[in-house]
Scaffold this motif. Structure first.
Motif, PDB file in Angstrom:
ATOM      1  N   ARG A 158      -9.325   0.354   9.048  1.00 20.99           N
ATOM      2  CA  ARG A 158      -9.577  -0.231   7.732  1.00 20.99           C
ATOM      3  C   ARG A 158      -9.743   0.851   6.661  1.00 20.99           C
ATOM      4  NH1 ARG A 158     -10.182  -5.569   7.878  1.00 20.99           N
ATOM      5  NH2 ARG A 158     -10.774  -6.587   9.828  1.00 20.99           N
ATOM      6  N   LYS A 159     -10.381   1.946   7.020  1.00 19.63           N
ATOM      7  CA  LYS A 159     -10.578   3.011   6.039  1.00 19.63           C
ATOM      8  C   LYS A 159      -9.234   3.588   5.601  1.00 19.63           C
ATOM      9  CE  LYS A 159     -13.236   7.208   5.138  1.00 19.63           C
ATOM     10  NZ  LYS A 159     -14.237   8.173   5.683  1.00 19.63           N
ATOM     11  N   LYS A 160      -8.316   3.753   6.544  1.00 22.93           N
ATOM     12  CA  LYS A 160      -6.995   4.265   6.223  1.00 22.93           C
ATOM     13  C   LYS A 160      -6.247   3.288   5.327  1.00 22.93           C
ATOM     14  CE  LYS A 160      -2.728   5.946   8.390  1.00 22.93           C
ATOM     15  NZ  LYS A 160      -2.039   6.204   9.704  1.00 22.93           N
ATOM     16  N   HIS A 161      -6.414   2.000   5.609  1.00 27.75           N
ATOM     17  CA  HIS A 161      -5.749   0.981   4.795  1.00 27.75           C
ATOM     18  C   HIS A 161      -6.328   0.953   3.377  1.00 27.75           C
ATOM     19  CE1 HIS A 161      -3.060  -2.515   4.626  1.00 27.75           C
ATOM     20  NE2 HIS A 161      -3.945  -3.047   3.809  1.00 27.75           N
ATOM     21  N   MET A 162      -7.630   1.101   3.270  1.00 27.98           N
ATOM     22  CA  MET A 162      -8.260   1.164   1.946  1.00 27.98           C
ATOM     23  C   MET A 162      -7.732   2.348   1.150  1.00 27.98           C
ATOM     24  SD  MET A 162     -12.200   0.307   3.084  1.00 27.98           S
ATOM     25  CE  MET A 162     -12.909   0.614   1.449  1.00 27.98           C
ATOM     26  N   THR A 163      -7.602   3.495   1.823  1.00 27.36           N
ATOM     27  CA  THR A 163      -7.090   4.692   1.160  1.00 27.36           C
ATOM     28  C   THR A 163      -5.656   4.482   0.691  1.00 27.36           C
ATOM     29  OG1 THR A 163      -8.520   6.094   2.536  1.00 27.36           O
ATOM     30  CG2 THR A 163      -6.661   7.165   1.426  1.00 27.36           C
ATOM     31  N   ALA A 164      -4.844   3.814   1.532  1.00 27.18           N
ATOM     32  CA  ALA A 164      -3.454   3.542   1.160  1.00 27.18           C
ATOM     33  C   ALA A 164      -3.386   2.630  -0.061  1.00 27.18           C
ATOM     34  CB  ALA A 164      -2.716   2.916   2.345  1.00 27.18           C
ATOM     35  N   LEU A 165      -4.252   1.628  -0.116  1.00 26.04           N
ATOM     36  CA  LEU A 165      -4.280   0.730  -1.265  1.00 26.04           C
ATOM     37  C   LEU A 165      -4.760   1.464  -2.522  1.00 26.04           C
ATOM     38  CD1 LEU A 165      -5.660  -2.590   0.286  1.00 26.04           C
ATOM     39  CD2 LEU A 165      -3.388  -2.225  -0.713  1.00 26.04           C
ATOM     40  N   ALA A 166      -5.747   2.325  -2.362  1.00 24.00           N
ATOM     41  CA  ALA A 166      -6.236   3.098  -3.509  1.00 24.00           C
ATOM     42  C   ALA A 166      -5.117   3.952  -4.088  1.00 24.00           C
ATOM     43  CB  ALA A 166      -7.418   3.968  -3.091  1.00 24.00           C
ATOM     44  N   THR A 167      -4.349   4.592  -3.220  1.00 23.29           N
ATOM     45  CA  THR A 167      -3.222   5.400  -3.671  1.00 23.29           C
ATOM     46  C   THR A 167      -2.178   4.546  -4.374  1.00 23.29           C
ATOM     47  OG1 THR A 167      -3.544   6.948  -1.834  1.00 23.29           O
ATOM     48  CG2 THR A 167      -1.397   6.972  -2.926  1.00 23.29           C
TER      49      THR A 167
ATOM     50  N   LEU B 261     -12.434  -2.605  -7.064  1.00 22.88           N
ATOM     51  CA  LEU B 261     -13.431  -2.479  -5.999  1.00 22.88           C
ATOM     52  C   LEU B 261     -12.745  -2.735  -4.664  1.00 22.88           C
ATOM     53  CD1 LEU B 261     -16.475  -4.391  -7.563  1.00 22.88           C
ATOM     54  CD2 LEU B 261     -16.147  -1.910  -7.413  1.00 22.88           C
ATOM     55  N   LEU B 262     -12.738  -1.725  -3.818  1.00 20.54           N
ATOM     56  CA  LEU B 262     -12.094  -1.832  -2.508  1.00 20.54           C
ATOM     57  C   LEU B 262     -13.145  -1.901  -1.409  1.00 20.54           C
ATOM     58  CD1 LEU B 262      -9.121   0.685  -2.776  1.00 20.54           C
ATOM     59  CD2 LEU B 262      -8.928  -1.703  -2.069  1.00 20.54           C
ATOM     60  N   PHE B 263     -13.128  -3.017  -0.668  1.00 21.15           N
ATOM     61  CA  PHE B 263     -14.010  -3.201   0.482  1.00 21.15           C
ATOM     62  C   PHE B 263     -13.161  -3.142   1.757  1.00 21.15           C
ATOM     63  CE2 PHE B 263     -15.864  -5.374  -3.138  1.00 21.15           C
ATOM     64  CZ  PHE B 263     -17.190  -5.022  -3.095  1.00 21.15           C
TER      65      PHE B 263
ATOM     66  N   CYS C 158     -11.653  -6.821   1.760  1.00 26.68           N
ATOM     67  CA  CYS C 158     -11.182  -7.509   0.554  1.00 26.68           C
ATOM     68  C   CYS C 158     -11.228  -6.550  -0.636  1.00 26.68           C
ATOM     69  CB  CYS C 158     -12.028  -8.755   0.267  1.00 26.68           C
ATOM     70  SG  CYS C 158     -13.784  -8.389  -0.021  1.00 26.68           S
ATOM     71  N   LEU C 159     -10.728  -7.018  -1.773  1.00 28.47           N
ATOM     72  CA  LEU C 159     -10.788  -6.228  -2.996  1.00 28.47           C
ATOM     73  C   LEU C 159     -10.983  -7.154  -4.191  1.00 28.47           C
ATOM     74  CD1 LEU C 159      -7.947  -6.520  -4.827  1.00 28.47           C
ATOM     75  CD2 LEU C 159      -7.018  -5.186  -2.932  1.00 28.47           C
ATOM     76  N   LEU C 160     -11.500  -6.570  -5.250  1.00 29.49           N
ATOM     77  CA  LEU C 160     -11.648  -7.279  -6.518  1.00 29.49           C
ATOM     78  C   LEU C 160     -11.129  -6.348  -7.609  1.00 29.49           C
ATOM     79  CD1 LEU C 160     -12.847  -9.982  -7.708  1.00 29.49           C
ATOM     80  CD2 LEU C 160     -14.783  -8.581  -8.433  1.00 29.49           C
ATOM     81  N   HIS C 161     -10.172  -6.833  -8.390  1.00 27.64           N
ATOM     82  CA  HIS C 161      -9.537  -6.010  -9.405  1.00 27.64           C
ATOM     83  C   HIS C 161      -9.755  -6.629 -10.777  1.00 27.64           C
ATOM     84  CE1 HIS C 161      -5.733  -3.464 -10.517  1.00 27.64           C
ATOM     85  NE2 HIS C 161      -6.844  -2.965 -10.997  1.00 27.64           N
ATOM     86  N   VAL C 162     -10.363  -5.858 -11.667  1.00 26.02           N
ATOM     87  CA  VAL C 162     -10.577  -6.277 -13.055  1.00 26.02           C
ATOM     88  C   VAL C 162      -9.692  -5.402 -13.938  1.00 26.02           C
ATOM     89  CG1 VAL C 162     -12.263  -6.642 -14.894  1.00 26.02           C
ATOM     90  CG2 VAL C 162     -12.967  -6.859 -12.495  1.00 26.02           C
TER      91      VAL C 162
ATOM     92  N   SER D 132     -10.307   2.798 -13.182  1.00 25.14           N
ATOM     93  CA  SER D 132     -10.783   3.598 -12.059  1.00 25.14           C
ATOM     94  C   SER D 132     -10.948   2.686 -10.846  1.00 25.14           C
ATOM     95  CB  SER D 132     -12.121   4.282 -12.389  1.00 25.14           C
ATOM     96  OG  SER D 132     -13.133   3.313 -12.640  1.00 25.14           O
ATOM     97  N   TYR D 133     -11.174   3.308  -9.711  1.00 27.54           N
ATOM     98  CA  TYR D 133     -11.398   2.509  -8.497  1.00 27.54           C
ATOM     99  C   TYR D 133     -12.610   3.045  -7.756  1.00 27.54           C
ATOM    100  CZ  TYR D 133      -9.568   6.184  -5.408  1.00 27.54           C
ATOM    101  OH  TYR D 133      -9.395   7.355  -4.721  1.00 27.54           O
ATOM    102  N   LYS D 134     -13.140   2.203  -6.885  1.00 29.77           N
ATOM    103  CA  LYS D 134     -14.318   2.582  -6.101  1.00 29.77           C
ATOM    104  C   LYS D 134     -14.230   1.957  -4.720  1.00 29.77           C
ATOM    105  CE  LYS D 134     -18.492   4.118  -5.199  1.00 29.77           C
ATOM    106  NZ  LYS D 134     -18.726   5.578  -4.960  1.00 29.77           N
ATOM    107  N   MET D 135     -14.363   2.775  -3.692  1.00 28.40           N
ATOM    108  CA  MET D 135     -14.418   2.262  -2.325  1.00 28.40           C
ATOM    109  C   MET D 135     -15.861   1.910  -1.995  1.00 28.40           C
ATOM    110  SD  MET D 135     -11.785   4.550  -0.076  1.00 28.40           S
ATOM    111  CE  MET D 135     -10.042   4.641  -0.463  1.00 28.40           C
TER     112      MET D 135
END
Length: 252
Positions: free
Chosen positions: A59-68, A91-93, A96-100, A145-148
């Motif tokens: 999941r951490k790798k997937h979060m990083t890929a989405l952040a990129t 916001l990356l969990f 799930c994620l929440l994007h504003v 900006s983004y935040k994990m």
């Protein structure tokens, strides 16, 4: 810089006077164009949720890929819509994620198309448009900006109130969290990123279980459904005194 307004077209004398003002004040034509573009921009705020794949082994790798991916999207939007300022927070969990996103209608449509692409590419399992706010009083964020976020998800009670009330309450929870985050950002005079504030005051973050419940709400449209509705024309009865109207005039 002074300006002249008229109901008709400007005379050559007025244009010459205006150009001389521009030269004297060292303002370029590009500055004037930007000024006009900013005046035409109607600010809108989009809040969209996404479900990360449940089958992900890392999941951490997937979060990083989405952040990129979203960082590249931000750069792409700033190049494509160079006069439409893009601000917001992702916001990356782990699940799930929440994007504003705060910007123009065209930018928000691009964000929704990107969400649809992520679902079709299996990088997300689903999406929901939580809320679209037309012409808010001002921006919450000064940049994108983004935040994990690595927080534990609390189980929710599926036997709570009826779906409509639950959905309203969930959306209110998201808005209240953004309002409180906005207050803290205002206190810092925009000198810190939202992620730094969330590190210090974690209860300001929207709980991931709330995002999951929103993703389960049938009354909320997915990014794909929202785009389909935006592109679908609706024909009204001409006898009623109104011509054809596109739903896109009201959707976003």
């Amino acid at each position: 810089m002074s300006s002249n307004s008229s109901s008709g077209s400007s005379s050559p004398k007025m244009i010459t006077h205006h150009v001389s003002e521009v030269v004297e004040s060292n303002i370029t034509l590009l500055d004037l164009f930007r000024e006009g573009a900013s005046e035409k921009l109607i600010l809108q705020r989009l809040i969209v949720a996404g479900l990360l794949p449940t089958h992900s082994d890392d999941r951490k790798k997937h979060m990083t890929a989405l952040a990129t991916h979203f960082q590249k999207l931000d750069r792409q939007l700033r190049r494509e819509f160079m006069f439409d300022r893009v601000t917001g927070l992702l916001l990356l969990f782990p699940t799930c994620l929440l994007h504003v996103v705060e910007s123009s209608r065209d930018v928000l449509l691009s964000v929704l198309r990107n969400m649809q692409h992520l679902v079709e590419s299996d990088l997300l399992e689903g999406s929901k448009v939580v809320l679209l706010i037309h012409d808010p009083l001002r921006r919450i964020f000064q940049q994108w900006s983004y935040k994990m976020m690595y927080v534990e998800q609390r189980p929710h009670d599926a036997d709570a109130d009826d779906e409509e009330e639950n959905t309203d309450s969930l959306v209110s929870t998201v808005l209240e969290a953004l309002e409180k985050l906005d207050e803290h950002l205002q206190e810092s005079n925009g000198d810190v990123l939202p992620g730094t504030v969330l590190d210090e005051v974690q209860h300001l973050c929207v709980p991931p279980e709330v995002i999951h419940q929103l993703l389960e709400r049938d009354m909320l449209l997915s990014a794909e459904e929202h785009l389909e509705l935006y592109d679908s024309p609706i024909v009204l009865d001409l006898d009623a005194g109104m011509g054809p109207l596109s739903l896109s005039d009201n959707i976003i």
